[in-house]
Each structure stands twice: as structure tokens, then as C-alpha cells.
Design a protein around this motif. Structure first.
Motif, PDB file in Angstrom:
ATOM      1  N   LYS A  58       0.860  -1.341   0.028  1.00 37.60           N
ATOM      2  CA  LYS A  58      -0.028  -0.017  -0.023  1.00 37.60           C
ATOM      3  C   LYS A  58       0.943   1.217  -0.189  1.00 37.60           C
ATOM      4  N   ASP A  59       1.792   1.232   0.899  1.00 40.90           N
ATOM      5  CA  ASP A  59       2.627   2.605   0.798  1.00 40.90           C
ATOM      6  C   ASP A  59       4.084   2.447   0.178  1.00 40.90           C
ATOM      7  N   LYS A  60       4.069   1.470  -0.525  1.00 37.82           N
ATOM      8  CA  LYS A  60       5.290   1.456  -1.216  1.00 37.82           C
ATOM      9  C   LYS A  60       6.761   1.417  -0.421  1.00 37.82           C
ATOM     10  N   LEU A  61       6.720   0.865   0.706  1.00 38.00           N
ATOM     11  CA  LEU A  61       7.791   0.976   1.839  1.00 38.00           C
ATOM     12  C   LEU A  61       9.035   0.218   1.267  1.00 38.00           C
ATOM     13  N   PRO A  62      10.318   0.389   1.838  1.00 43.36           N
ATOM     14  CA  PRO A  62      11.458  -0.299   1.142  1.00 43.36           C
ATOM     15  C   PRO A  62      11.517  -1.769   1.907  1.00 43.36           C
ATOM     16  N   LEU A  63      11.885  -2.598   1.226  1.00 41.24           N
ATOM     17  CA  LEU A  63      12.104  -4.064   1.656  1.00 41.24           C
ATOM     18  C   LEU A  63      13.767  -4.260   1.911  1.00 41.24           C
ATOM     19  N   SER A  64      14.153  -5.303   2.614  1.00 41.33           N
ATOM     20  CA  SER A  64      15.604  -5.715   2.884  1.00 41.33           C
ATOM     21  C   SER A  64      15.503  -7.093   2.436  1.00 41.33           C
ATOM     22  N   ILE A  65      16.769  -7.330   1.654  1.00 39.29           N
ATOM     23  CA  ILE A  65      17.097  -8.845   1.518  1.00 39.29           C
ATOM     24  C   ILE A  65      18.158  -9.005   2.048  1.00 39.29           C
ATOM     25  N   ILE A  66      18.492 -10.158   2.607  1.00 42.66           N
ATOM     26  CA  ILE A  66      19.645 -10.840   3.451  1.00 42.66           C
ATOM     27  C   ILE A  66      19.764 -12.188   2.809  1.00 42.66           C
ATOM     28  N   PRO A  67      21.063 -12.428   1.883  1.00 46.21           N
ATOM     29  CA  PRO A  67      21.218 -13.825   1.302  1.00 46.21           C
ATOM     30  C   PRO A  67      21.737 -14.617   2.014  1.00 46.21           C
ATOM     31  N   GLU A  68      21.378 -15.941   2.239  1.00 44.96           N
ATOM     32  CA  GLU A  68      21.521 -16.978   2.862  1.00 44.96           C
ATOM     33  C   GLU A  68      23.033 -17.328   2.974  1.00 44.96           C
ATOM     34  N   SER A  69      23.736 -17.053   1.717  1.00 43.89           N
ATOM     35  CA  SER A  69      24.929 -17.355   1.270  1.00 43.89           C
ATOM     36  C   SER A  69      25.977 -16.378   2.130  1.00 43.89           C
ATOM     37  N   ASP A  70      25.525 -15.259   2.432  1.00 43.58           N
ATOM     38  CA  ASP A  70      26.338 -14.272   3.224  1.00 43.58           C
ATOM     39  C   ASP A  70      25.481 -13.490   4.100  1.00 43.58           C
ATOM     40  N   ARG A  71      25.346 -13.903   5.342  1.00 45.12           N
ATOM     41  CA  ARG A  71      24.103 -13.341   6.196  1.00 45.12           C
ATOM     42  C   ARG A  71      24.687 -11.940   6.757  1.00 45.12           C
ATOM     43  N   LYS A  72      26.044 -11.586   6.440  1.00 44.69           N
ATOM     44  CA  LYS A  72      26.362 -10.417   6.789  1.00 44.69           C
ATOM     45  C   LYS A  72      26.129  -9.093   5.978  1.00 44.69           C
ATOM     46  N   LYS A  73      25.670  -9.784   4.794  1.00 46.86           N
ATOM     47  CA  LYS A  73      25.141  -8.623   3.680  1.00 46.86           C
ATOM     48  C   LYS A  73      23.715  -8.243   4.082  1.00 46.86           C
ATOM     49  N   LYS A  74      23.389  -7.098   3.755  1.00 48.62           N
ATOM     50  CA  LYS A  74      21.769  -6.745   3.625  1.00 48.62           C
ATOM     51  C   LYS A  74      21.785  -5.497   2.562  1.00 48.62           C
ATOM     52  N   TRP A  75      20.802  -5.842   2.015  1.00 47.20           N
ATOM     53  CA  TRP A  75      20.286  -4.730   0.836  1.00 47.20           C
ATOM     54  C   TRP A  75      19.056  -4.103   1.075  1.00 47.20           C
ATOM     55  N   THR A  76      18.866  -2.896   1.106  1.00 46.02           N
ATOM     56  CA  THR A  76      17.496  -2.087   1.151  1.00 46.02           C
ATOM     57  C   THR A  76      17.149  -1.664  -0.172  1.00 46.02           C
ATOM     58  N   ILE A  77      15.941  -2.389  -0.456  1.00 51.10           N
ATOM     59  CA  ILE A  77      15.437  -2.078  -1.930  1.00 51.10           C
ATOM     60  C   ILE A  77      14.425  -1.142  -1.836  1.00 51.10           C
ATOM     61  N   GLU A  78      14.445   0.036  -2.397  1.00 48.33           N
ATOM     62  CA  GLU A  78      13.418   1.102  -2.400  1.00 48.33           C
ATOM     63  C   GLU A  78      12.497   1.117  -3.837  1.00 48.33           C
ATOM     64  N   ASP A  79      13.070   0.863  -4.772  1.00 48.39           N
ATOM     65  CA  ASP A  79      12.633   0.958  -5.978  1.00 48.39           C
ATOM     66  C   ASP A  79      12.284  -0.438  -6.498  1.00 48.39           C
ATOM     67  N   TRP A  80      11.009  -1.115  -6.324  1.00 44.32           N
ATOM     68  CA  TRP A  80      10.802  -2.520  -6.756  1.00 44.32           C
ATOM     69  C   TRP A  80       9.484  -2.546  -7.294  1.00 44.32           C
ATOM     70  N   SER A  81       9.185  -3.629  -8.009  1.00 43.51           N
ATOM     71  CA  SER A  81       7.832  -3.881  -8.640  1.00 43.51           C
ATOM     72  C   SER A  81       7.426  -5.515  -7.994  1.00 43.51           C
ATOM     73  N   ILE A  82       6.269  -5.329  -7.745  1.00 33.65           N
ATOM     74  CA  ILE A  82       5.716  -6.722  -7.171  1.00 33.65           C
ATOM     75  C   ILE A  82       4.325  -7.258  -8.019  1.00 33.65           C
ATOM     76  N   VAL A  83       4.784  -8.471  -8.704  1.00 35.93           N
ATOM     77  CA  VAL A  83       3.439  -8.886  -9.224  1.00 35.93           C
ATOM     78  C   VAL A  83       3.012 -10.141  -8.171  1.00 35.93           C
ATOM     79  N   HIS A  84       1.724  -9.954  -7.812  1.00 38.05           N
ATOM     80  CA  HIS A  84       1.356 -10.923  -6.538  1.00 38.05           C
ATOM     81  C   HIS A  84       0.021 -11.226  -6.802  1.00 38.05           C
ATOM     82  N   ASN A  85      -0.408 -12.665  -6.236  1.00 39.67           N
ATOM     83  CA  ASN A  85      -1.692 -12.943  -6.043  1.00 39.67           C
ATOM     84  C   ASN A  85      -1.919 -13.588  -4.676  1.00 39.67           C
ATOM     85  N   GLN A  86      -2.777 -12.421  -4.001  1.00 35.14           N
ATOM     86  CA  GLN A  86      -3.247 -12.968  -2.621  1.00 35.14           C
ATOM     87  C   GLN A  86      -3.862 -14.190  -2.302  1.00 35.14           C
TER      88      GLN A  86
END
Length: 144
Positions: A58-86
Motif C-alpha cells: 500500500k505505502d510502497k515501503l522499502p524492503l530488505s534482502i539478506i542472502p543465505e549465502s552471506d548473512r552479513k550482507k543486507k540490501w535495502t531496496i526502495e525501487d521495486w515492482s511486485i506481481v502478486h496473487n493474494q
């Protein structure tokens, strides 16, 4: 196609497993090839559940991605697009990020046009919302 033992399938999938933090929700996702019609705009795609990302839609908030292969890394993504099916509880999160994750490496576990039918054993990786696990990726399996 070669038959996988569970440990081999887990090792293969772990390289593409991510933890997603979206608003008040936390969940898992798996990196996936960007659908052809979106390749010009995005270079990353994550398949996840709708309930993981519903708080940020609804508010197009940022999301964070943390890869299992390197849990010390974390990327905050503000510009995303989501195709979804509730109704089916799935979502594709797509975004462009030149310097975050390495390029997606395709993997092939299932035969083309294979089906999940009752009685088939399946396995999955994810971050269950269980007290005490605190972000530990877990493997589960069961039968359809």
C-alpha cells in the motif's frame, strides 16, 4: 535428469535463498530468473509468499534482502515492482540493483512439464516463524 539426495538439493537451493524483511513481516524467498517481459527494467527477481510482502504494498515501503549465502550482507531496496496473487499466496519481487547480488545462476531440479501430484514427496527451505530459531534457514519435507 539425475535424482537428488536432499542434502544436494539443499546445497543447490541455498545459493539462491534469501531472507526478506518487509514492513512488519519477515519471510523467505528464492532468487529466480526475471520473466522475459521485465528483463529490460529489472535484473533481480525473488519468488516469495504474498503474506511476506503484503505490508509494504500500500505505502510502497522499502524492503530488505539478506542472502543465505552471506548473512552479513543486507540490501535495502526502495525501487521495486511486485506481481502478486493474494488468493494463491505468491509474489514475484523484481528490482534493479547493479552492485548488490551476483547475477542469478539458473538451476534445474525438476523435469520440464513435471507435476506435483498427491503422494509426491517435496522439500522446502525457509525461515519459519518459530521462537528460538531467530533467522536460521530450515529444511522441511513432506508429502502432497
Amino acid at each position: 535428469m539425475a535424482k537428488f539426495e536432499w542434502y544436494q538439493a539443499v546445497k543447490l537451493m541455498q545459493q539462491n535463498l534469501v531472507r526478506i524483511e518487509a514492513g512488519n513481516s519477515v519471510g523467505s524467498g528464492v532468487r529466480f530468473a526475471v520473466p522475459d517481459k521485465y528483463e529490460a527494467q529489472y535484473n533481480h527477481c525473488i519468488l516469495t509468499a504474498h503474506h511476506v510482502i503484503k505490508d509494504i504494498l500500500k505505502d510502497k515501503l522499502p524492503l530488505s534482502i539478506i542472502p543465505e549465502s552471506d548473512r552479513k550482507k543486507k540490501w535495502t531496496i526502495e525501487d521495486w515492482s511486485i506481481v502478486h496473487n493474494q488468493e494463491h499466496d505468491h509474489a514475484l519481487v523484481m528490482f534493479g540493483c547493479a552492485d548488490c547480488m551476483p547475477p542469478f545462476r539458473p538451476y534445474k531440479i525438476l523435469e520440464p512439464k513435471s507435476h506435483y501430484v498427491p503422494g509426491v514427496e517435496i522439500g522446502w527451505l525457509g525461515y519459519p516463524n518459530i521462537s528460538g530459531l531467530n533467522g536460521v534457514a530450515c529444511f522441511s519435507h513432506g508429502y502432497i
